[in-house]
Design an enzyme around this catalytic site. Sequence first.
Site, PDB file in Angstrom:
ATOM      1  N   TYR A  44      -8.460   9.389   2.669  1.00 16.69           N
ATOM      2  CA  TYR A  44      -7.781   8.098   2.823  1.00 16.69           C
ATOM      3  C   TYR A  44      -8.599   7.087   3.625  1.00 16.69           C
ATOM      4  CZ  TYR A  44      -3.734  10.697   1.142  1.00 16.69           C
ATOM      5  OH  TYR A  44      -2.880  11.473   0.398  1.00 16.69           O
TER       6      TYR A  44
ATOM      7  N   HIS B 231      -3.974   1.504   3.297  1.00 16.46           N
ATOM      8  CA  HIS B 231      -2.983   2.130   4.169  1.00 16.46           C
ATOM      9  C   HIS B 231      -3.575   2.587   5.490  1.00 16.46           C
ATOM     10  CE1 HIS B 231       1.200   2.674   3.951  1.00 16.46           C
ATOM     11  NE2 HIS B 231       1.275   3.964   3.682  1.00 16.46           N
TER      12      HIS B 231
END
Length: 629
Positions: free
Chosen positions: A464, A469
């Site tokens: 990620y 995010h």
Amino acid sequence: MQFGNIAIRARDALAWRLHRLLGDRVVYGSLLAVAARWRRAMRRPVYIAVAGSAGKTTAKELMLGMLAQQGKGVGNAGSFNNIEEIAKALLRVRPWHRFFVTELSEDRPGVMDRPLALLQPGVGIITVLGDDHLASFDSRDAIAREMGKLIRSLPATGTAVLNADDPAVLAMAGSTAARVLSYGTSTAADLQAQDIRSDWPQRLQMTLVQGAQRVPLQTQLCGTHWIPSVLGAVGGGLATGMTLAQCAAGLAKVAPFTARMQPVATANGATFIRDDFKAPLWTLGASFEFMKTAQAKRKLIVIGELQEVGPRKAEKYVKTAILAQSIADITIFVGPWASSVLKALKPGAEDALRVFNRVRDASDYLNAIIREGDLTLLKGANKQDHLVRMLLAGGEGVACWRDDCERQLFCDECPDRHKPSGAQPALSIPTREEAAASESISATFEVGPEQTVIVGLGNPEPKYNDTPHNIGYAVVDQLAASIDLHWSMTQDACVARGSLDGRQVCLIKVMTPMNLTGAGLKRLVERAPFSPAQCILVFDDLDLPLGSIRTRLGGSAGGHRGVASILEAFQSDAFRRVKVGVGTQEAKANRAEYVLTPFAGAAAQTAESTVRAAVARLRELLTSGPKAP
């Protein structure tokens, strides 16, 4: 019973195959054509239609129970009131039936036209005019015109049963050649309710008055707001030839309906009032009034996601919370907007208001505190939140905790309710080994009252990195590098401490999935106490364009699940925020996929400059804090 279930499955399988083979248009067209011919052939029954913004299903079910005392009849199932369901119900009419009762939808302009042409009712009942489906109409007057089609369709030999306490409904009397029977608490009504009482544990009772007749009525219903439904049903009974005494005797035998102010006693001596079928904002007043007058050791109110709220949603949630707290000993909000009511917290009475993003966590809390003699109102919308699981968890048990299934049936009827599904509890109890590890870590992790705690939000897995995010992580990483701070690991987080522009700071990256950030941060606080007022949260915001920065001093989570988990864990909205814009045109296509995909090309360059801008904004916020000694 087993044969019946097999027959139902066989019927549903056949229906599915017909729809797939012929298409919905052909199947439904044929259904309506056959139903129209059948309606013309079945002339004996009295055809009764009920409409209204609220209470029409209850009025219909009351009539079915009441009229059943006088002869056989049928009606539409539950709240399934579209034309196809009405057609299916019509095909169950037989020559020996005395009546047919159905409710009609008024959820959009023109929706009543085809059902009325098919049904050709002789009796029309209107309960109340409210704000349900206001978004589909220009005004309440437009809703009234759609409902009024039922009254205008009645023949001169028919009967219009109208609520005299609702001026918009009573005004429909001027649009019909049918006989008008008005009802209400008004002395001008043809059918009146007097001597009304309904203070829990007492059920709704009244005296029915028509001319010189006075007949006592004891119902099994909860709340005075059912009066339009009860009187509408009585009016429908009178229109079919029943006497006032027969109507009262029939209604007394009708039990409360599922999820419509339905009382449910639990094994531990508590009582739930299930009002979780739907939750338009404008209907809360009736439910709250019932709780206000109820007699109970403690009163609890649980509110799920509200419907038909309109603009300024957060503000209306706060007003709802303030009103609920004036009635209940404990108020619990559940759902994506729950955190917005934290503004309504009363100093010194923080435990009286609790918020939870997920039903499972709210259920765990409720079932931990509920006790004998409690009266708990469950107010929600079944499709959105399935609040009945909170009741099941304290009884037969439930294993499905999904918040996104969107099934129409209630959880106590769902065959999958005992299949484990959904997320685990947000705040788990630590094991003995974890507790021992926490004690050893706490010796090296401390936060003083003069320190500012900056929490960057993100997901800890390397895949990620560089995603929208995780831009909260990126900001605190950049900030730490700019002032030469080094990260150290605790059990739940990466921590960097030092001085920034003469002020003490503690940077934190919680090492839990984004949506569980609150649980991880709460565990840190248990070892090294710090307050929400000391904190600044840094996180992504899809509703802000990439490159923009916005600060807030508090407020709701704004739909960000990571922030919502923090507000829930601390039961406070006193966190300052730095919102980092990550929105692009591409994000609109698939928001979930976009926020978990690394930036690329020009967007990556913009993201880098946005991170630097966020660091600069953090420095500005810190200038108002105390300097390090």
